[in-house]
Design a protein around this motif. Structure first.
Motif, short mmCIF file in Angstrom:
data_model
loop_
_atom_site.label_atom_id
_atom_site.label_comp_id
_atom_site.label_asym_id
_atom_site.label_seq_id
_atom_site.Cartn_x
_atom_site.Cartn_y
_atom_site.Cartn_z
N ASP A 107 0.83 -1.21 0.00
CA ASP A 107 0.00 0.00 0.00
C ASP A 107 0.86 1.26 0.00
O ASP A 107 1.88 1.31 0.70
N SER A 108 0.41 2.27 -0.71
CA SER A 108 1.04 3.60 -0.61
C SER A 108 0.63 4.21 0.73
O SER A 108 -0.33 3.74 1.37
N GLU A 110 -0.92 6.94 1.13
CA GLU A 110 -2.28 7.45 0.96
C GLU A 110 -3.32 6.33 1.15
O GLU A 110 -4.34 6.52 1.82
N THR A 111 -3.02 5.17 0.57
CA THR A 111 -3.96 4.04 0.72
C THR A 111 -4.03 3.60 2.17
O THR A 111 -5.11 3.30 2.70
N LYS A 112 -2.88 3.59 2.86
CA LYS A 112 -2.89 3.22 4.28
C LYS A 112 -3.79 4.18 5.06
O LYS A 112 -4.60 3.76 5.89
N LYS A 114 -6.29 5.87 4.01
CA LYS A 114 -7.70 5.59 3.67
C LYS A 114 -8.18 4.35 4.43
O LYS A 114 -9.32 4.30 4.88
N ARG A 115 -7.33 3.35 4.54
CA ARG A 115 -7.72 2.11 5.24
C ARG A 115 -8.07 2.44 6.70
O ARG A 115 -9.04 1.93 7.24
N ILE A 200 -9.74 -1.27 -8.15
CA ILE A 200 -8.99 -1.47 -6.90
C ILE A 200 -7.56 -1.92 -7.21
O ILE A 200 -6.59 -1.38 -6.66
#
Ligand code: MLT
Length: 247
Positions: A107-108, A110-112, A114-115, A200
């Motif tokens: 994960d980037s 940013e994705t982390k 969001k998670r 995704i």
């Protein structure tokens, strides 16, 4: 392919029943297993936190329990992350690898972020609104409009989970490793499948994945999003069947 054992690993936060179209198609020719992964429906549910390595250990244990020395491992999305980890740790147990709607990348940042926002939202609001939003983001427009029963099925599967397990699984997704550094070590035949409209884990990620694995093929499935096996089961099964017979 010599090996008759075929194990399907589902995506987050579904369960083994997501592979029903594949189970029905392959069960007469192969020994097919479609386990519920850790924290999903009836899957193992020990104390967290969980890492993808734990899911790979569960798979090894399940194969040992069933006296399976080798299998073709087919993982979709989170199931693909587990398959990649398992293949790195236990190459001698892998007869072939099928990686669907997944990626080797971690994960980037940013994705982390969001998670973790998703975890907070689920803890506050429960799984209902998450299930609605998630199902819309994973399925392609064609599926949402022409096959609404698939969205209903995805929502129902999500709601079979416990809030706490879904949150632990999101942490496992966020903490997964970058698998790119060891793709070149894979010696088994590999098929990479991706829905043309997967938002995704998009086609570009699957192209990179296939390019990284020496003996691999890429198949793109039209009119499918992130759950290509459910959205286009006939096309999906055909790709698998060809791969399994070495075509
Ligand atoms: C999955 O379908 O397993 C997840 O959406 C994967 C992810 O979010 O990385």
């Amino acid at each position: 392919m010599e090996c008759q054992n075929l194990i399907f690993l589902h995506g987050f936060p579904l369960n083994g029943s997501a592979w029903e179209p594949q189970f029905e198609f392959f069960k007469s020719k192969y020994t097919v297993m479609t386990p519920d992964l850790r924290g999903h429906r009836q899957g193992p549910n020990t104390h967290g936190p969980w890492m993808i390595a734990h899911f790979a250990d569960d798979l090894k244990q399940m194969m040992a329990n069933n006296k399976m020395e080798k299998a073709v491992i087919c993982g979709l999305s989170m199931g693909g992350y587990v398959a990649l980890h398992f293949a790195k740790q236990n190459p001698e147990m892998v007869a072939g690898l099928i990686l669907c709607d997944t990626q080797a990348d971690a994960d980037s940042n940013e994705t982390k972020d969001k998670r973790y926002a998703t975890i907070q939202k689920i803890q506050k609001d429960g799984l209902n609104s998450f299930a609605q939003e998630f199902s819309k983001s994973v399925l392609c427009e064609n599926t949402l409009t022409k096959k609404p029963e698939i969205q209903k099925r995805v929502i129902a599967m999500i709601l079979e989970n416990k809030v706490e397990s879904v949150c632990l699984n999101i942490v496992a997704l966020a903490s997964r490793r970058d698998s790119n550094p060891y793709l070149a070590e894979f010696k088994f035949p590999t098929l990479v499948i991706v829905g043309a409209e997967d938002k995704i884990t998009p086609v570009a990620a699957s192209k990179r994945l296939a390019e990284g694995i020496p003996n691999s093929k890429l198949q793109i499935i039209e009119n499918a999003g992130h759950f290509s096996n459910l959205e286009q089961p006939d096309a999906f099964n055909l790709c698998l069947e060809k791969f399994l017979v070495g075509d």
